[in-house]
Scaffold this active site. Sequence first.
Site, PDB file in Angstrom:
ATOM      1  N   TRP A 200       0.440  -1.223   0.161  1.00 22.99           N
ATOM      2  CA  TRP A 200      -0.137  -0.105  -0.113  1.00 22.99           C
ATOM      3  C   TRP A 200       1.330   1.661  -0.046  1.00 22.99           C
ATOM      4  CZ3 TRP A 200       2.258   2.416   4.328  1.00 22.99           C
ATOM      5  CH2 TRP A 200       2.431   1.635   5.068  1.00 22.99           C
ATOM      6  N   ASN A 201       1.613   1.119   0.605  1.00 24.91           N
ATOM      7  CA  ASN A 201       2.729   2.178   0.141  1.00 24.91           C
ATOM      8  C   ASN A 201       2.771   2.692  -0.737  1.00 24.91           C
ATOM      9  OD1 ASN A 201       5.111   0.663  -0.517  1.00 24.91           O
ATOM     10  ND2 ASN A 201       6.606   1.949   1.033  1.00 24.91           N
TER      11      ASN A 201
ATOM     12  N   LYS B 159      -2.950  -8.362  -6.956  1.00 24.56           N
ATOM     13  CA  LYS B 159      -3.815  -8.666  -5.650  1.00 24.56           C
ATOM     14  C   LYS B 159      -2.520  -7.308  -5.000  1.00 24.56           C
ATOM     15  CE  LYS B 159      -3.031  -9.695  -1.711  1.00 24.56           C
ATOM     16  NZ  LYS B 159      -4.369  -8.786  -0.769  1.00 24.56           N
ATOM     17  N   HIS B 160      -3.653  -6.112  -4.775  1.00 27.54           N
ATOM     18  CA  HIS B 160      -2.885  -5.313  -4.437  1.00 27.54           C
ATOM     19  C   HIS B 160      -3.823  -5.215  -2.550  1.00 27.54           C
ATOM     20  CE1 HIS B 160      -0.865  -1.343  -4.355  1.00 27.54           C
ATOM     21  NE2 HIS B 160      -2.075  -1.068  -5.244  1.00 27.54           N
TER      22      HIS B 160
ATOM     23  N   SER C  49       6.809  -6.567   2.840  1.00 26.95           N
ATOM     24  CA  SER C  49       7.764  -7.632   3.971  1.00 26.95           C
ATOM     25  C   SER C  49       8.334  -8.856   3.153  1.00 26.95           C
ATOM     26  CB  SER C  49       6.511  -7.887   5.025  1.00 26.95           C
ATOM     27  OG  SER C  49       6.070  -8.736   4.914  1.00 26.95           O
TER      28      SER C  49
ATOM     29  N   GLU D  50      10.631  -8.273  -4.252  1.00 28.46           N
ATOM     30  CA  GLU D  50      10.913  -6.359  -3.535  1.00 28.46           C
ATOM     31  C   GLU D  50      10.527  -6.725  -1.820  1.00 28.46           C
ATOM     32  OE1 GLU D  50      12.519  -4.437  -5.377  1.00 28.46           O
ATOM     33  OE2 GLU D  50      12.658  -4.999  -7.246  1.00 28.46           O
ATOM     34  N   LEU D  51      11.789  -6.880  -0.874  1.00 28.51           N
ATOM     35  CA  LEU D  51      11.482  -6.337   0.258  1.00 28.51           C
ATOM     36  C   LEU D  51      11.627  -5.653   0.682  1.00 28.51           C
ATOM     37  CD1 LEU D  51      12.052 -11.227   0.577  1.00 28.51           C
ATOM     38  CD2 LEU D  51       9.525  -9.104   0.351  1.00 28.51           C
TER      39      LEU D  51
ATOM     40  N   CYS E 266      10.321   2.195   1.083  1.00 23.86           N
ATOM     41  CA  CYS E 266      11.851   0.162   1.451  1.00 23.86           C
ATOM     42  C   CYS E 266      12.526   1.229   1.314  1.00 23.86           C
ATOM     43  CB  CYS E 266      10.925  -0.767   0.481  1.00 23.86           C
ATOM     44  SG  CYS E 266      10.873  -0.036  -0.990  1.00 23.86           S
TER      45      CYS E 266
HETATM   46  P1  NAP Z   1       2.483  -7.091   3.535  1.00 32.34           P
HETATM   47  O1  NAP Z   1       2.302  -7.060   4.381  1.00 32.34           O
HETATM   48  O2  NAP Z   1       3.982  -8.237   2.742  1.00 32.34           O
HETATM   49  O3  NAP Z   1       2.282  -6.374   2.435  1.00 32.34           O
HETATM   50  C1  NAP Z   1       2.029  -6.433   0.989  1.00 32.34           C
HETATM   51  C2  NAP Z   1       1.240  -7.553   0.326  1.00 32.34           C
HETATM   52  O4  NAP Z   1       1.482  -9.107   0.179  1.00 32.34           O
HETATM   53  C3  NAP Z   1      -0.648  -7.400   0.156  1.00 32.34           C
HETATM   54  O5  NAP Z   1      -0.625  -7.242  -0.789  1.00 32.34           O
HETATM   55  C4  NAP Z   1      -0.700  -8.152   1.308  1.00 32.34           C
HETATM   56  O6  NAP Z   1      -1.948  -8.059   0.997  1.00 32.34           O
HETATM   57  C5  NAP Z   1       0.374  -9.607   0.694  1.00 32.34           C
HETATM   58  N1  NAP Z   1       0.428 -10.330   1.258  1.00 32.34           N
HETATM   59  C6  NAP Z   1       0.954 -10.787   3.076  1.00 32.34           C
HETATM   60  N2  NAP Z   1       1.193 -11.930   3.609  1.00 32.34           N
HETATM   61  C7  NAP Z   1       0.786 -13.010   2.716  1.00 32.34           C
HETATM   62  C8  NAP Z   1       1.093 -13.737   2.591  1.00 32.34           C
HETATM   63  N3  NAP Z   1       1.528 -14.631   3.844  1.00 32.34           N
HETATM   64  N4  NAP Z   1       0.488 -13.991   1.308  1.00 32.34           N
HETATM   65  C9  NAP Z   1       0.455 -13.606  -0.186  1.00 32.34           C
HETATM   66  N5  NAP Z   1      -0.287 -12.053  -0.023  1.00 32.34           N
HETATM   67  C10 NAP Z   1       0.559 -12.018   1.511  1.00 32.34           C
HETATM   68  O7  NAP Z   1       4.239  -5.899   3.146  1.00 32.34           O
HETATM   69  P2  NAP Z   1       3.528  -4.086   3.184  1.00 32.34           P
HETATM   70  O8  NAP Z   1       2.941  -3.800   5.027  1.00 32.34           O
HETATM   71  O9  NAP Z   1       2.028  -3.998   2.455  1.00 32.34           O
HETATM   72  O10 NAP Z   1       3.943  -3.329   2.896  1.00 32.34           O
HETATM   73  C11 NAP Z   1       5.396  -2.844   3.909  1.00 32.34           C
HETATM   74  C12 NAP Z   1       6.927  -3.706   3.150  1.00 32.34           C
HETATM   75  O11 NAP Z   1       6.812  -3.422   2.222  1.00 32.34           O
HETATM   76  C13 NAP Z   1       7.783  -3.001   4.360  1.00 32.34           C
HETATM   77  O12 NAP Z   1       8.998  -4.001   4.670  1.00 32.34           O
HETATM   78  C14 NAP Z   1       8.388  -2.775   2.488  1.00 32.34           C
HETATM   79  O13 NAP Z   1      10.059  -2.356   3.263  1.00 32.34           O
HETATM   80  C15 NAP Z   1       8.538  -3.651   2.250  1.00 32.34           C
HETATM   81  N6  NAP Z   1       8.234  -2.249   0.389  1.00 32.34           N
HETATM   82  C16 NAP Z   1       9.579  -2.647  -0.488  1.00 32.34           C
HETATM   83  C17 NAP Z   1       9.562  -2.278  -1.240  1.00 32.34           C
HETATM   84  C18 NAP Z   1      10.704  -2.745  -2.662  1.00 32.34           C
HETATM   85  O14 NAP Z   1      11.176  -2.133  -3.875  1.00 32.34           O
HETATM   86  N7  NAP Z   1      11.908  -3.521  -1.851  1.00 32.34           N
HETATM   87  C19 NAP Z   1       9.115  -1.434  -1.463  1.00 32.34           C
HETATM   88  C20 NAP Z   1       7.393  -0.904  -0.988  1.00 32.34           C
HETATM   89  C21 NAP Z   1       6.789  -1.788   0.050  1.00 32.34           C
HETATM   90  P3  NAP Z   1      -2.791  -8.142   2.700  1.00 32.34           P
HETATM   91  O15 NAP Z   1      -2.812  -6.528   2.252  1.00 32.34           O
HETATM   92  O16 NAP Z   1      -4.490  -8.229   2.545  1.00 32.34           O
HETATM   93  O17 NAP Z   1      -2.461  -8.923   4.096  1.00 32.34           O
END
Ligand code: NAP
Length: 455
Positions: free
Chosen positions: A131-132, A155-156, A208, A229-230, A263
């Site tokens: 979402w960020n 899948k957003h 994440s 991309e974590l 991130c």
């Molecule tokens: P997140 O909780 O991992 O969620 C990201 C996406 O993954 C959402 O669509 C979420 O769906 C889905 N998701 C979560 N757990 C899942 C699972 N077990 N199986 C399948 N899908 C799953 O992360 P966030 O809180 O949205 O974003 C913050 C993280 O993203 C931070 O760690 C940040 O550093 C990282 N990030 C990295 C980059 C990069 O380019 N490297 C860029 C931006 C952000 P739901 O919303 O429905 O739970």
Amino acid sequence: MASVTIINPSTGEKIDEYSRITAVEASEKVKQANTAYQEWKNTSFEQRSKLMNALGDEFENNKEMYAQLATREMGKTIGQSRKEIEKCAWISRFYAEHAEEFLSDKPVETEAQNSYVNFLPMGIVLAVMPWNFPFYQVIRFAAPAVMAGNTGILKHASNVQGCAFALEEAFRKAGFPEGVFTNLNISAGDVKGIIENPDVVAVTLTGSDAAGRSVASIAGANLKKTVMELGGSDAYLVLEDADLEEATSLATLGRLQNNGQTCIAAKRFIVLDGIYDRFLELFSKKMEAAKMGDPMDETTYYGPLARVDLREELHEQVEKSISQGARLVIGGNIPEGKGAYYPATILADVKPGMEAFDNELFGPVASVIRAMDEEHAVVLANSSQFGLGSGVLTTNIEHGEKIALQLEAGSSFVNKLVVSDPRLPFGGIKNSGYGRELSSYGIHEFVNIKSIWIE
Ligand code: NAP
């Protein structure tokens, strides 16, 4: 039927509610994406570019509408939302212009009469997105994937479903055939079934490391290509000769832009002993002076976190770090009132083994770390499970470059905050993921790199 409720993080009020689609409906949408792929893969670059440029126009012409939606759903300041939409237009146009050149046949000299490498589309790419940066992250995957002749399904993140549907509509308005880009309003738990669908050939996830591990393992069991991309905990080295006014202004912006939820944001400031106290003094003043408030107000420097549960998590990390010996300099308290606000916070004297050093703090919290000399600073920077971005602040550019080359990260910037740029590859190493997005590297992730030999 299950549904997802969207809450404005600035006010705590409900904005909208969207019904989740069922597994049967999701597989019907995958089928449509596959039908679309059978035609889309045969279109010319000229046809694809025309539509991708139209998508760029759509973002530009309706910038305010998209920006307001992003701010309402995830709380970033309105000015930063506008910039995000401008970047979506840039990326769309960048790939409209360069995809053909990136994917043109590459001749290779061999004993054959003719031999070359050819780049073909692969099929449906599933994107699991955070979402960020609710528009930019999606376009970063979709523009190259679609220009390469693939179709995309999204899948957003649940809390930005309005943005997800707006993106689907933007592709439609730009003239893309139905099924080339599709939003699936499914839960995280339903992602497994989509990855297992034989028509889905690859998965890209931004989020994440926990989500990355789960999705990558399912994709691995199904032998599907992935890009991950974590998270990150980017180190910024502040050298003895740094301009401290400039360095602390950059540090403030780096830690507070996107409400601290980027991130590639500077998160660990590794400051040389001789300037440590002065850096902290200036940095604290600037962080305290930054105005927290309504993200729709043009004068606001940073808004709320995206969700109340994320604020709880962040606050627990701050408290844990303090209990482990970190020194709270400013902030660190949950304000009263509506919304998911969290104040600019500085933790000083942070060391390896503390939460604020070892893990990612996704919010307006800075960790300041003392380094005895430059060698120590580099060791501290690299003592991380992550390796996304990194930076060096110094007035000696050549020396800064030498230090930058020693940092274990997907990118290192000297005297500038790390930013993504479609002309340069973007991605991480270690637990920050693998694979690259943007530039020619990004478009080559989801193509069949095929060798042709004519005897
Ligand atoms: P997140 O909780 O991992 O969620 C990201 C996406 O993954 C959402 O669509 C979420 O769906 C889905 N998701 C979560 N757990 C899942 C699972 N077990 N199986 C399948 N899908 C799953 O992360 P966030 O809180 O949205 O974003 C913050 C993280 O993203 C931070 O760690 C940040 O550093 C990282 N990030 C990295 C980059 C990069 O380019 N490297 C860029 C931006 C952000 P739901 O919303 O429905 O739970």
